[in-house]
Design an enzyme around this catalytic site. Structure first.
Site, PDB file in Angstrom:
ATOM      1  N   LYS A   1       0.842  -1.214   0.000  1.00  0.00           N
ATOM      2  CA  LYS A   1       0.000   0.000   0.000  1.00  0.00           C
ATOM      3  C   LYS A   1       0.866   1.248   0.000  1.00  0.00           C
ATOM      4  O   LYS A   1       0.539   2.238  -0.637  1.00  0.00           O
ATOM      5  CB  LYS A   1      -0.858   0.055   1.276  1.00  0.00           C
TER       6      LYS A   1
ATOM      7  N   GLN B   1     -13.700  -9.576  -2.612  1.00  0.00           N
ATOM      8  CA  GLN B   1     -15.087  -9.116  -2.434  1.00  0.00           C
ATOM      9  C   GLN B   1     -15.445  -9.010  -0.956  1.00  0.00           C
ATOM     10  O   GLN B   1     -16.048  -8.035  -0.519  1.00  0.00           O
ATOM     11  CB  GLN B   1     -16.045 -10.114  -3.075  1.00  0.00           C
TER      12      GLN B   1
ATOM     13  N   CYS C   1      27.283   2.484  10.411  1.00  0.00           N
ATOM     14  CA  CYS C   1      26.949   2.539  11.832  1.00  0.00           C
ATOM     15  C   CYS C   1      27.630   1.411  12.608  1.00  0.00           C
ATOM     16  O   CYS C   1      28.790   1.533  12.978  1.00  0.00           O
ATOM     17  CB  CYS C   1      25.432   2.536  12.014  1.00  0.00           C
TER      18      CYS C   1
ATOM     19  N   GLY D   1      28.701  -1.181  11.331  1.00  0.00           N
ATOM     20  CA  GLY D   1      29.807  -1.539  10.439  1.00  0.00           C
ATOM     21  C   GLY D   1      30.999  -0.587  10.585  1.00  0.00           C
ATOM     22  O   GLY D   1      32.136  -0.958  10.307  1.00  0.00           O
ATOM     23  N   PHE D   2      30.751   0.631  11.004  1.00  0.00           N
ATOM     24  CA  PHE D   2      31.815   1.601  11.330  1.00  0.00           C
ATOM     25  C   PHE D   2      32.478   1.171  12.636  1.00  0.00           C
ATOM     26  O   PHE D   2      33.702   1.087  12.753  1.00  0.00           O
ATOM     27  CB  PHE D   2      31.172   2.990  11.466  1.00  0.00           C
TER      28      PHE D   2
ATOM     29  N   HIS E   1      23.724   6.684   8.780  1.00  0.00           N
ATOM     30  CA  HIS E   1      23.034   5.801   7.821  1.00  0.00           C
ATOM     31  C   HIS E   1      22.805   6.550   6.509  1.00  0.00           C
ATOM     32  O   HIS E   1      21.717   7.117   6.305  1.00  0.00           O
ATOM     33  CB  HIS E   1      21.688   5.358   8.388  1.00  0.00           C
TER      34      HIS E   1
ATOM     35  N   GLU F   1      22.047   5.561   3.709  1.00  0.00           N
ATOM     36  CA  GLU F   1      20.950   4.999   2.897  1.00  0.00           C
ATOM     37  C   GLU F   1      19.638   5.754   3.094  1.00  0.00           C
ATOM     38  O   GLU F   1      18.768   5.725   2.228  1.00  0.00           O
ATOM     39  CB  GLU F   1      20.746   3.507   3.195  1.00  0.00           C
TER      40      GLU F   1
HETATM   41  N1  GLN Z   1      24.474  -0.901  18.104  1.00  0.00           N
HETATM   42  C1  GLN Z   1      25.224   0.244  17.713  1.00  0.00           C
HETATM   43  C2  GLN Z   1      24.906   1.471  18.561  1.00  0.00           C
HETATM   44  O1  GLN Z   1      23.932   1.488  19.264  1.00  0.00           O
HETATM   45  C3  GLN Z   1      25.025   0.541  16.257  1.00  0.00           C
HETATM   46  C4  GLN Z   1      23.637   1.022  15.955  1.00  0.00           C
HETATM   47  C5  GLN Z   1      23.298   0.928  14.502  1.00  0.00           C
HETATM   48  O2  GLN Z   1      23.975   0.251  13.726  1.00  0.00           O
HETATM   49  N2  GLN Z   1      22.250   1.591  14.107  1.00  0.00           N
HETATM   50  O3  GLN Z   1      25.630   2.433  18.558  1.00  0.00           O
END
Ligand code: GLN
Length: 565
Positions: free
Chosen positions: A46, A222, A412, A414-415, A540, A542
């Site tokens: 939706k 329906q 995040c 991943g950083f 983020h 994205e």
């Molecule tokens: N868990 C990590 C934090 O709280 C990373 C959070 C995340 O990836 N959005 O800082």
């Protein structure tokens, strides 16, 4: 319509049954309302449908304000598990919302706020707070008129604040759910008060096509539509979701059962990309029918949308293909990574390629088997995440990417894990860890943000929303953003422990982005200079990618993954 229909909060006394608090200055009929409900089942798209419709109306030169209602009692989506509900999409103002808000921002290319998201919890919270403040003047507080009145007030407030021509209201869930019944009642009242030509109801339904029959069946649809009509709502348009194009016969059947002319019963069958749906809506002339129902002019302005057509062409006819690995379980539902998948798609289209995603379940990955697990991937993304599960496997993937010159993008979590990996294997701090994963770590290179320390409740209190980031001139990040000051969206509790910054920097890691607030304490971007592409970001990106403006981080990551042309 009787003018006594509209009373202020103070008017909701014993004399009046009507209770419709109107925002000051509200003019009936100035904004048109399009209300999208669902029948048969949820998960029909939706949000995608409403966003696509909004895009087409934008092309006619109209301003659209989307809004999503979720029936659950949570105040926002912040405490919801993304594996159950899809990703938590964070708005610039820090509101944690449903993933559909991401679809709206991307498709309509606008920035939304807390006014575009409503939950059952948020409505009740407000009604109960007003009750405690004594605003209801001794009346018993009821679903009708008080809860429904609050809902109408919220919608009209959005209409005024956004100055929209159309408010696009998406009612989450399915007609017949307990969770949204009072909301649908509020929509019925809204239609009555605003008048026939100002409100258009669209029901998105589902046409079954069981494999053992090999034909489309309309009965469930329906019954679902009938349920809506029992609630006093006559749909104007029925959008039929289906695997294949819905047959004329089925559309006729639905038309007869629902009092909706057959030309307003349209097929919205599966297409390879959501970005083809606006075109499908135009082809079905749905935009025109809706404009007729709402008495607005067609095509006030024809937006020259050559760039959009170009984007669609690139999606449909890519010239190259590349496979990238994303750590995360495919089985954990693609919805949990919706914005990342979209950001990759936007970036890929801008490079005229198709990016295949290989999902990498990291729970069983170690530094011994990482090479095999990453076989065939040209680049690796470690997305946001929480908690210990699979974290060691992600660290093994990051080590492999760093040591084997494989493009890496860390988002995040991943950083943070990239810093843990670097600390363990380059700084030789063997026990380095994040205190989120190992509270007693000897080398807590990732630690809780000072302002998060001691917070007991979980909802709405991470470091959230848009923040300015200062980017170091001369860095790779500076080159790809083309700016020294950017704004990105955050959602985290932990950060790079400031104590370890000098050690990281001495070993060659570059912090190329810092918070502009907090005296630049919070590290936001890391990069490794002697690597084809190794960047981690505390935010983020994205959430900001749009079809026609792919995010520069995603675009340059993907470019680094492609073989030289
Ligand atoms: N868990 C990590 C934090 O709280 C990373 C959070 C995340 O990836 N959005 O800082």
């Amino acid at each position: 319509m009787p003018s006594s229909l509209f009373t202020s909060v103070s008017g909701a006394s014993a004399e009046h049954e009507y209770y419709t608090p109107l925002p000051p200055g509200y003019r009936l009929g100035k904004t048109k309302f399009i209300i999208v409900t669902g029948s048969v089942m949820s998960g029909l798209g939706k949000g995608i449908f409403s966003a696509s419709l909004g895009k087409v109306l934008q092309e006619h030169g109209y301003r659209c304000a989307p809004i999503k209602f979720d029936g659950y009692l949570n105040i926002d989506a912040g405490t919801l598990n993304p594996y159950r509900h899809g990703e938590v999409f964070v708005l610039d103002d820090g509101t944690e919302t449903d993933m559909d808000l991401g679809t709206y921002e991307r498709m309509l290319d606008i920035t939304l706020s807390k006014d575009n998201y409503l939950t059952g919890g948020k409505i009740f919270h407000r009604v109960l707070s007003q009750e405690r403040e004594g605003s209801y003047l001794g009346r018993d507080v009821q679903f009708i008129p008080h809860v429904t009145g609050e809902i109408k007030r919220f919608l009209r407030h959005l209409a005024m604040k956004s100055k929209a021509d159309f408010v696009l209201m998406e009612v989450g869930g399915t007609v017949g759910d307990i969770e949204n019944e009072y909301f649908i009642e509020a929509m019925r009242q809204l239609a009555y008060e605003e008048g026939k030509r100002n409100v258009c109801f669209i029901n998105v339904t589902y046409i079954l096509e069981p494999g053992f029959l090999g034909e489309q069946k309309s009965k469930a649809a329906q019954l679902g539509i009938k349920r809506l009509m029992e609630l006093g709502i006559q749909p104007d348009i029925i959008a039929c979701r289906a695997t294949h194009e819905v047959t004329e016969k089925v559309r006729e059947k639905i038309s007869i059962y629902s009092n909706v002319p057959v030309e307003n019963v349209v097929s919205m069958h599966d297409v390879p990309s959501i970005y083809l749906i606006p075109g499908m809506i135009k082809q079905a002339r749905l935009d025109r029918r809706i404009m007729d129902i709402l008495h607005v002019n067609h095509q006030r302005k024809r937006a020259g949308d050559g760039r959009w057509l170009h984007f669609i062409r690139n999606i449909q006819k890519p010239e190259r293909e590349v496979t990238i690995g994303i750590t995360g379980k495919y089985t954990a539902l693609r919805d949990s990574y919706a914005s990342i998948i979209q950001a990759v798609e936007h970036a890929a289209a801008s490079l005229r390629c198709r990016a295949q995603i290989k999902w990498i379940d990291t729970e069983k990955i170690t530094s011994q088997n990482a090479a095999a697990a990453l076989e065939g991937v040209a680049g690796i993304i470690v997305p946001g995440g929480f908690g210990k599960r699979g974290a060691e496997g992600k660290i093994a993937c990051i080590q492999y990417a760093r040591e084997h010159q494989i493009p890496y993008l860390g988002l995040c979590f991943g950083f943070q894990l990239a810093l843990v990996e670097f600390a363990r294997h380059v700084l030789k701090l063997k026990d380095a860890d994040s205190t989120e994963l190992e509270p007693k770590s000897k080398h807590p290179v990732i630690d809780i943000l000072p302002e998060q320390q001691g917070l007991a409740s979980l909802g709405g209190n991470m470091r959230l929303g848009g923040h300015d980031v200062l980017v170091t001139p001369g860095s790779r990040a500076y080159a790809l953003y083309g700016s020294g000051k950017i704004r990105e969206r955050f959602r985290h509790r932990y950060e790079c422990n400031p104590k370890y910054i000098p050690q990281f920097e001495e070993a060659g890691l570059v912090f190329s982005g810092r918070a502009s607030a907090n005296a630049g304490r919070i590290m936001q971007i890391l990069e490794l200079p002697n690597h084809p592409f190794f960047i981690g970001v505390q935010f983020h990106p994205e959430f900001l990618s749009r079809p026609l403006q792919p995010h520069p981080l995603y675009a340059s990551f993907l470019k680094a993954c492609l073989p030289p042309a």
